[in-house]
Design an enzyme around this catalytic site. Structure first.
Site, PDB file in Angstrom:
ATOM      1  CG  PHE A 151      25.643  30.775   6.917  1.00  0.00           C
ATOM      2  CD1 PHE A 151      25.492  31.239   8.203  1.00  0.00           C
ATOM      3  CD2 PHE A 151      24.779  31.256   5.937  1.00  0.00           C
ATOM      4  CE1 PHE A 151      24.512  32.183   8.503  1.00  0.00           C
ATOM      5  CE2 PHE A 151      23.793  32.187   6.225  1.00  0.00           C
ATOM      6  CZ  PHE A 151      23.661  32.654   7.515  1.00  0.00           C
ATOM      7  CD  GLN A 274      -6.991   2.802  -2.502  1.00  0.00           C
ATOM      8  OE1 GLN A 274      -7.955   3.569  -2.371  1.00  0.00           O
ATOM      9  NE2 GLN A 274      -6.937   1.892  -3.455  1.00  0.00           N
ATOM     10  CD  GLU A 359      27.518  23.606  -3.332  1.00  0.00           C
ATOM     11  OE1 GLU A 359      27.670  23.354  -4.536  1.00  0.00           O
ATOM     12  OE2 GLU A 359      28.405  24.133  -2.647  1.00  0.00           O
TER      13      GLU A 359
HETATM   14  C1  LIG Z   1      24.019  24.796   7.046  1.00  0.00           C
HETATM   15  C2  LIG Z   1      24.638  25.667   5.987  1.00  0.00           C
HETATM   16  C3  LIG Z   1      25.891  25.373   5.518  1.00  0.00           C
HETATM   17  C4  LIG Z   1      26.504  26.192   4.547  1.00  0.00           C
HETATM   18  N1  LIG Z   1      27.765  25.895   4.132  1.00  0.00           N
HETATM   19  C5  LIG Z   1      28.401  26.753   3.287  1.00  0.00           C
HETATM   20  C6  LIG Z   1      29.772  26.527   2.908  1.00  0.00           C
HETATM   21  O1  LIG Z   1      30.397  25.546   3.311  1.00  0.00           O
HETATM   22  N2  LIG Z   1      30.377  27.440   2.111  1.00  0.00           N
HETATM   23  C7  LIG Z   1      29.724  28.546   1.647  1.00  0.00           C
HETATM   24  O2  LIG Z   1      30.339  29.327   0.922  1.00  0.00           O
HETATM   25  N3  LIG Z   1      28.420  28.770   1.965  1.00  0.00           N
HETATM   26  C8  LIG Z   1      27.751  27.912   2.779  1.00  0.00           C
HETATM   27  N4  LIG Z   1      26.438  28.146   3.123  1.00  0.00           N
HETATM   28  C9  LIG Z   1      25.778  29.339   2.615  1.00  0.00           C
HETATM   29  C10 LIG Z   1      24.712  29.031   1.574  1.00  0.00           C
HETATM   30  O3  LIG Z   1      25.278  28.612   0.361  1.00  0.00           O
HETATM   31  C11 LIG Z   1      23.832  30.293   1.451  1.00  0.00           C
HETATM   32  O4  LIG Z   1      23.093  30.399   2.656  1.00  0.00           O
HETATM   33  C12 LIG Z   1      22.909  30.237   0.255  1.00  0.00           C
HETATM   34  O5  LIG Z   1      23.630  30.331  -0.939  1.00  0.00           O
HETATM   35  C13 LIG Z   1      21.874  31.368   0.291  1.00  0.00           C
HETATM   36  O6  LIG Z   1      22.473  32.611   0.555  1.00  0.00           O
HETATM   37  P1  LIG Z   1      21.859  33.534   1.730  1.00  0.00           P
HETATM   38  O7  LIG Z   1      21.698  32.709   2.934  1.00  0.00           O
HETATM   39  O8  LIG Z   1      22.687  34.760   1.842  1.00  0.00           O
HETATM   40  O9  LIG Z   1      20.412  33.912   1.237  1.00  0.00           O
HETATM   41  P2  LIG Z   1      19.982  35.189   0.365  1.00  0.00           P
HETATM   42  O10 LIG Z   1      20.903  35.338  -0.798  1.00  0.00           O
HETATM   43  O11 LIG Z   1      19.824  36.363   1.273  1.00  0.00           O
HETATM   44  O12 LIG Z   1      18.555  34.736  -0.157  1.00  0.00           O
HETATM   45  C14 LIG Z   1      17.390  34.776   0.677  1.00  0.00           C
HETATM   46  C15 LIG Z   1      16.203  34.207  -0.093  1.00  0.00           C
HETATM   47  O13 LIG Z   1      15.970  35.005  -1.268  1.00  0.00           O
HETATM   48  C16 LIG Z   1      16.007  34.183  -2.429  1.00  0.00           C
HETATM   49  N5  LIG Z   1      16.581  34.948  -3.539  1.00  0.00           N
HETATM   50  C17 LIG Z   1      17.750  35.644  -3.532  1.00  0.00           C
HETATM   51  N6  LIG Z   1      17.952  36.188  -4.753  1.00  0.00           N
HETATM   52  C18 LIG Z   1      16.918  35.808  -5.532  1.00  0.00           C
HETATM   53  C19 LIG Z   1      16.537  36.031  -6.895  1.00  0.00           C
HETATM   54  N7  LIG Z   1      17.307  36.745  -7.726  1.00  0.00           N
HETATM   55  N8  LIG Z   1      15.395  35.491  -7.355  1.00  0.00           N
HETATM   56  C20 LIG Z   1      14.615  34.749  -6.530  1.00  0.00           C
HETATM   57  N9  LIG Z   1      14.898  34.502  -5.228  1.00  0.00           N
HETATM   58  C21 LIG Z   1      16.027  35.017  -4.748  1.00  0.00           C
HETATM   59  C22 LIG Z   1      16.859  32.984  -2.044  1.00  0.00           C
HETATM   60  O14 LIG Z   1      16.603  31.867  -2.848  1.00  0.00           O
HETATM   61  C23 LIG Z   1      16.453  32.764  -0.593  1.00  0.00           C
HETATM   62  O15 LIG Z   1      15.263  32.037  -0.557  1.00  0.00           O
HETATM   63  C24 LIG Z   1      25.804  27.321   4.050  1.00  0.00           C
HETATM   64  C25 LIG Z   1      24.508  27.592   4.507  1.00  0.00           C
HETATM   65  C26 LIG Z   1      23.920  26.792   5.464  1.00  0.00           C
HETATM   66  C27 LIG Z   1      22.529  27.134   5.931  1.00  0.00           C
END
Ligand SMILES: Cc1cc2nc3c(=O)[nH]c(=O)nc-3n(C[C@H](O)[C@H](O)[C@H](O)COP(=O)(O)OP(=O)(O)OC[C@H]3O[C@@H](n4cnc5c(N)ncnc54)[C@H](O)[C@@H]3O)c2cc1C
Length: 376
Positions: A151, A274, A359
């Protein structure tokens, strides 16, 4: 400084109104990446905002960066993401680069409007960033990178990639190192463009490294400093993510107010009811509170105050929750018309969603905030 920031806001506001707003609906509908806006933003210096002054930047003034992101986001989330991703992609170079690396990449960025990308998340390491599996194996003076990033915003269109990879698996927090990888490097390739529900004009793809050889000069900082560089970059960029969310929310609020004054039902503008007035008052209160948090966090970072992680996370968390709430309420105020593509609020609602996810998703922001409060 205040005068300069006000000037930056005026320029950003005019740019947003004159050249971004008229393109916003089409960018969303076609998903076309707006290269013309990259050029326009480059001319205004918006792609170099965080760079040292001699390269047209603000020496890393986060408040100025937030101002520009907010103003552009008021009219087009995708276009604001160009500036935001550029800043985040540049930060590892500014935080970890040697003076000659900073000079070289800053010149490339400011003179050629070269785009940058921040490649941290991979298939294994999303919320749990420390578990990234992309590795950089040292071979003599070179590093061989293998792995799969997910991503990544600006992937396939950026010239420079700030990449985080494991160099010493046994070293705990010092297992990760940061590199700059240039487009065209053999072994660097990209997945297909992601189909997203929002930010449709922004490009995100996977970044694939297959025996991608980079040199010692591509290493940012010392080996093992990648984790610190990544965390510092994310801490700095979170208020800017919040600024994007504030901008999107403000854009939706402005449109909802305009609509509520125009739409007649029961012989009166709906703004005279309102129920609608209270919704608007709540939306405005949330946006103002989010903005205060964002600029307070940015001010603390600009003032080099220590321990800004908590406020930085709070600002991103609160602003992104506000963005999804306010844009959803804006759709509600427009009724059936809000649900249609003829009006911008449904686009704003779709664009707002990702601010709760990237982020560090908001579950992680809350965890971070609690960790800071509970530490002894
Ligand atoms: C449009 C878009 C642009 C992006 N751009 C970049 C980029 O430029 N560079 C980059 O490096 N990344 C990028 N990302 C990646 C983004 O930072 C990640 O998608 C994000 O950090 C979440 O990681 P994941 O998708 O693997 O979710 P997961 O880690 O699989 O998490 C899934 C769900 O579980 C929750 N979760 C996970 N662990 C825990 C915990 N310990 N406690 C509670 N809840 C938890 C999360 O909050 C989430 O709701 C992008 C993502 C998108 C959608």
């Amino acid at each position: 400084m205040e005068k300069e920031r006000q000037m930056i806001r005026t320029v950003a506001e005019k740019t947003a109104q004159r050249i971004v707003q008229p393109r916003a609906a089409k960018i969303d509908a076609t998903g076309e990446f707006p290269w013309d806006l990259v050029e326009a933003f480059g001319k205004q210096g918006f792609l170099s905002l965080l760079l040292p002054e001699q390269f047209g930047g603000t020496n890393g003034d986060l408040t100025s960066f937030c101002i520009v992101v907010e103003e552009i986001a008021k009219v087009c989330g995708s276009s604001s993401l160009i500036i935001l991703a550029q800043g985040v992609g540049t930060l590892p170079i500014l935080l970890g680069g040697s003076p000659s690396q900073k000079d070289f990449y800053s010149t490339e960025i400011s003179e050629k409007n070269s785009l940058t990308a921040f490649a941290l998340s991979d298939e294994e390491g999303g919320a749990e960033i420390s578990s990234i599996k992309t590795e950089a194996e040292k071979q003599g003076e070179d590093y061989l990178i293998n792995g799969h990033k997910c991503f990544v915003t600006h992937a396939s269109i950026a010239k420079f990639y700030s990449v985080f990879a494991v160099t010493r698996p046994e070293r705990g927090a010092e297992r990760i190192s940061a590199f700059v990888v240039e487009e065209g490097t053999p072994g660097l390739s990209f997945g297909p463009r992601e189909e997203k529900i929002g930010m449709r004009g922004s490009v995100a793809t996977d970044v694939i490294f297959k025996n991608c050889r980079v040199f010692q000069e591509n290493l940012l900082g010392e080996e093992g400093e990648g984790w610190k560089i990544a965390m510092d970059a994310i801490n700095l960029s979170r208020p800017a993510m919040g600024a994007q969310a504030v901008g999107i929310a403000q854009g939706a609020l402005d449109f909802a107010i305009h609509y509520a004054n125009e739409r007649i039902q029961f012989g009166k503008p709906i703004s005279s009811f309102q129920a609608i007035q209270f919704m608007i008052a709540d939306m405005a209160t949330q946006v103002e509170a989010a903005r205060e948090l964002v600029y307070q966090a940015a001010a603390q970072i600009d003032a080099k105050i220590e321990d800004t992680e908590k406020l930085s996370a709070i600002s991103k968390y609160f602003a992104s929750e506000t963005a999804i709430k306010v844009t959803t309420d804006a759709v509600q105020i427009l009724g059936g018309y809000g649900y249609m593509k003829d009006y911008p609020v449904e686009r704003m609602m779709r664009d707002a969603k990702v601010t709760q996810i990237y982020e560090g998703a908001n579950q992680i922001q809350r965890w971070l905030i609690a960790q800071q409060l509970l530490k002894r």
